[in-house]
Motif scaffolding. Structure first.
Motif, mmCIF file in Angstrom:
data_model
loop_
_atom_site.group_PDB
_atom_site.id
_atom_site.type_symbol
_atom_site.label_atom_id
_atom_site.label_comp_id
_atom_site.label_asym_id
_atom_site.label_seq_id
_atom_site.Cartn_x
_atom_site.Cartn_y
_atom_site.Cartn_z
ATOM 1 N N ASN A 1 0.823 -1.211 0.000
ATOM 2 C CA ASN A 1 0.000 0.000 0.000
ATOM 3 C C ASN A 1 0.854 1.257 0.000
ATOM 4 O OD1 ASN A 1 -3.024 -0.767 0.381
ATOM 5 N ND2 ASN A 1 -1.939 -2.125 1.767
ATOM 6 N N LEU A 2 2.047 1.185 0.582
ATOM 7 C CA LEU A 2 2.938 2.345 0.551
ATOM 8 C C LEU A 2 3.349 2.674 -0.880
ATOM 9 C CD1 LEU A 2 4.592 4.468 2.079
ATOM 10 C CD2 LEU A 2 6.433 2.758 2.279
ATOM 11 N N LEU A 3 3.603 1.645 -1.685
ATOM 12 C CA LEU A 3 3.959 1.861 -3.083
ATOM 13 C C LEU A 3 2.834 2.568 -3.831
ATOM 14 C CD1 LEU A 3 5.722 1.418 -5.600
ATOM 15 C CD2 LEU A 3 4.715 -0.870 -5.797
ATOM 16 N N PHE A 4 1.609 2.090 -3.657
ATOM 17 C CA PHE A 4 0.484 2.707 -4.353
ATOM 18 C C PHE A 4 0.127 4.064 -3.753
ATOM 19 C CE2 PHE A 4 0.023 -1.706 -5.627
ATOM 20 C CZ PHE A 4 -0.232 -1.560 -6.977
ATOM 21 N N LEU A 5 0.460 4.275 -2.482
ATOM 22 C CA LEU A 5 0.276 5.601 -1.900
ATOM 23 C C LEU A 5 1.194 6.613 -2.577
ATOM 24 C CD1 LEU A 5 -0.801 7.578 0.236
ATOM 25 C CD2 LEU A 5 0.943 6.685 1.814
ATOM 26 N N LEU A 6 2.449 6.225 -2.804
ATOM 27 C CA LEU A 6 3.387 7.120 -3.485
ATOM 28 C C LEU A 6 2.960 7.377 -4.927
ATOM 29 C CD1 LEU A 6 6.769 5.694 -2.124
ATOM 30 C CD2 LEU A 6 5.510 7.713 -1.335
ATOM 31 N N LEU A 7 2.490 6.327 -5.616
ATOM 32 C CA LEU A 7 2.018 6.514 -6.985
ATOM 33 C C LEU A 7 0.789 7.417 -7.028
ATOM 34 C CD1 LEU A 7 2.416 2.881 -8.421
ATOM 35 C CD2 LEU A 7 3.903 4.859 -8.801
ATOM 36 N N GLY A 8 -0.115 7.240 -6.062
ATOM 37 C CA GLY A 8 -1.292 8.100 -6.008
ATOM 38 C C GLY A 8 -0.938 9.547 -5.729
ATOM 39 N N LEU A 9 0.005 9.768 -4.818
ATOM 40 C CA LEU A 9 0.442 11.137 -4.542
ATOM 41 C C LEU A 9 1.132 11.751 -5.751
ATOM 42 C CD1 LEU A 9 1.775 10.779 -0.890
ATOM 43 C CD2 LEU A 9 -0.365 11.834 -1.642
ATOM 44 N N ALA B 1 -8.067 10.767 -9.685
ATOM 45 C CA ALA B 1 -7.563 9.400 -9.567
ATOM 46 C C ALA B 1 -6.460 9.313 -8.513
ATOM 47 C CB ALA B 1 -7.049 8.916 -10.921
ATOM 48 N N GLY B 2 -5.566 10.290 -8.505
ATOM 49 C CA GLY B 2 -4.508 10.298 -7.489
ATOM 50 C C GLY B 2 -5.048 10.464 -6.086
ATOM 51 N N LEU B 3 -6.068 11.323 -5.936
ATOM 52 C CA LEU B 3 -6.660 11.519 -4.608
ATOM 53 C C LEU B 3 -7.331 10.249 -4.117
ATOM 54 C CD1 LEU B 3 -7.395 13.435 -2.307
ATOM 55 C CD2 LEU B 3 -9.426 14.101 -3.603
ATOM 56 N N GLY B 4 -8.094 9.586 -4.994
ATOM 57 C CA GLY B 4 -8.750 8.347 -4.588
ATOM 58 C C GLY B 4 -7.765 7.240 -4.250
ATOM 59 N N ALA B 5 -6.744 7.064 -5.108
ATOM 60 C CA ALA B 5 -5.764 5.999 -4.874
ATOM 61 C C ALA B 5 -4.963 6.258 -3.604
ATOM 62 C CB ALA B 5 -4.833 5.880 -6.079
#
Length: 301
Positions: free
Chosen positions: A59-67, A102-106
């Motif tokens: 989830n940290l990886l996808f948090l960085l991608l979302g940000l 999309a970034g905010l949701g992810a």
């Protein structure tokens, strides 16, 4: 006799006190043993610990991608001034808004997964599972709608390209997209290069210097000295005949070639959708495993 009558109640009370003390002594060990009433939760297994840390990193990886996507979207909106008071009307049609949402949701869902895995919070983990399942349901619904309306996609795509041609000079994102499509597919316009006459800036009746022209991305060789784009390479092309124009720009439209390219990329699109579903399924399974590990502890409390 009087002394005996006095001593009997006293001795009987001593016996009762002794009996009660003995009973209390028998109950004290049970009351003092915390394992009987509040058993200590078992230590998580090595596999459970690995799942927990893997879910956190996942989830940290996808948090960085979302940000990152959120930052790109907000930067694009700020760079074009779409967030100003006088530009709020076309904000809904800005492609950068899609990146921001999309970034905010992810990032929100991934942050819930990170904190849920780190703190072993059932509430955050349930929110994460519910959000991922909701996203997966929307994706499946969108795929089914695309399959059901696949015969109408050509008309929708043609309308979208026509809209891009009309607003080519107004939206930098649309201009970039159209230029990339025309350069990559070596085409110009929808069905032919003369479709650019519908653009108010390229129409022959336009007052500007771009009248009777097409974008530089339509040129056979849009480069000047091989490095810089020659923005004037297609000036006046619409005044020429097809034979003369064929030596300067691509005559064929992009609609047929784009449709053929999309059909050729169907396998890649399906593979990407399958990978996305697997990624979401892996996150959900890890969250469910942590919930199963947490549930017995919560039940005892």
């Amino acid at each position: 006799q009087a002394s005996r009558l006095v001593e009997l109640p006293y001795s009987s009370s001593d016996d009762d006190d002794d009996g009660s003390l003995v009973g209390d002594m028998d109950l004290l060990p049970a009351e003092q043993d915390p394992g009987v009433w509040c058993p200590v939760p078992p230590k998580p297994s090595t596999f459970s610990q690995c799942v927990r840390y893997l879910a956190f990193l996942w989830n940290l990886l996808f948090l960085l991608l979302g940000l990152l996507a959120l930052a790109v979207g907000v930067w694009g909106l700020l760079a074009k001034g779409s967030l100003r008071g006088d530009r709020l009307a076309p904000l809904g049609s800005d492609p950068m808004l899609l990146f921001a949402l999309a970034g905010l949701g992810a990032s929100t869902v991934s942050l819930a997964g990170c904190l849920g895995a780190l703190r072993s919070s059932p509430c955050l983990l349930r929110f994460f599972v519910g959000a991922v399942l909701a996203f997966a349901g929307l994706e499946v619904l969108g795929g089914l709608l695309l399959l059901a309306a696949r015969h109408r996609l050509r008309d929708a795509l043609q309308d979208a390209l026509l809209l891009c041609l009309l607003h080519y000079q107004d939206e930098p994102d649309l201009r970039f997209l159209v230029d990339e499509v025309q350069q990559s597919l070596r085409c110009c316009g929808l069905s032919s290069y003369r479709d650019w006459e519908t653009n108010p800036y390229f129409n022959c009746s336009a007052p500007g210097v771009q009248a009777c022209s097409v974008p530089a991305s339509c040129c056979l060789d849009p480069w000047q000295n091989g490095t810089v784009t020659n923005t004037q390479c297609a000036f006046g092309v619409l005044r020429l005949g097809d034979v003369a124009a064929s030596t300067v720009v691509h005559l064929g439209g992009c609609m047929a070639q784009l449709s053929a390219w999309l059909r050729g990329q169907a396998g890649g699109i399906a593979a990407g959708a399958a990978v996305l579903v697997l990624v979401e399924a892996a996150g959900v399974l890890m969250a469910l495993k942590m919930l199963r590990d947490i549930a017995p502890v919560g039940a005892r409390h």
